[in-house]
Design an enzyme around this catalytic site. Sequence first.
Site, PDB file in Angstrom:
ATOM      1  N   CYS A 140       0.876  -1.172  -0.099  1.00 42.27           N
ATOM      2  CA  CYS A 140       0.062  -0.261  -0.059  1.00 42.27           C
ATOM      3  C   CYS A 140       0.797   1.316   0.045  1.00 42.27           C
ATOM      4  CB  CYS A 140      -0.856  -0.041   1.240  1.00 42.27           C
ATOM      5  SG  CYS A 140      -1.808   1.332   1.246  1.00 42.27           S
TER       6      CYS A 140
ATOM      7  N   CYS B 296      -5.505   0.716   6.457  1.00 43.68           N
ATOM      8  CA  CYS B 296      -5.657   2.099   6.304  1.00 43.68           C
ATOM      9  C   CYS B 296      -6.788   2.654   5.428  1.00 43.68           C
ATOM     10  CB  CYS B 296      -4.297   3.031   5.753  1.00 43.68           C
ATOM     11  SG  CYS B 296      -4.156   2.914   4.288  1.00 43.68           S
TER      12      CYS B 296
ATOM     13  N   CYS C 151      -8.436  -5.344  -9.730  1.00 44.18           N
ATOM     14  CA  CYS C 151      -8.133  -4.168 -10.792  1.00 44.18           C
ATOM     15  C   CYS C 151      -7.585  -3.003  -9.918  1.00 44.18           C
ATOM     16  CB  CYS C 151      -9.267  -4.064 -11.531  1.00 44.18           C
ATOM     17  SG  CYS C 151      -8.902  -2.979 -12.966  1.00 44.18           S
TER      18      CYS C 151
END
Length: 134
Positions: A48, A100, A120
């Site tokens: 992330c 998060c 995706c």
Amino acid sequence: MSDRMEKTEQQWREQLTDEQYRVTRMKGTEPPFTGEYVDCKDDGIYRCVCCGNELFDSGTKYDSGSGWPSFFEALDDDRVRTEVDLSHGMRRVEVLCGKCDAHLGHVFDDGPHPTGKRFCINSCALNFDERGDE
Ligand SMILES: [Zn+2]
């Protein structure tokens, strides 16, 4: 995963580029075939971009032709969470970071074996860590 990361919008804005902020915090979408990881075939882990949470392994990445990085499964089920997204007149399933709540992209049911899933994901929601020699 219990260690959640929460920051204010202002903190995210300072940490992220405009494009990263727009996609991950405002649920935006990068234009197809523009992200830096669309054609990436290197061996490693995608994290992330907001919190560093490990999300996807390059071994589950495949070429979907959609113009966005596509994976057939997350690293672990609890690395991401999903929510029904009814925006833009469509019914889609949104994929968010489990730590998060960054908007990552959407998941569809037209992926390859063995899962049949197509995650995706926007390149700019990800940071790629190449696997080193071990
Ligand atoms: Zn995150």
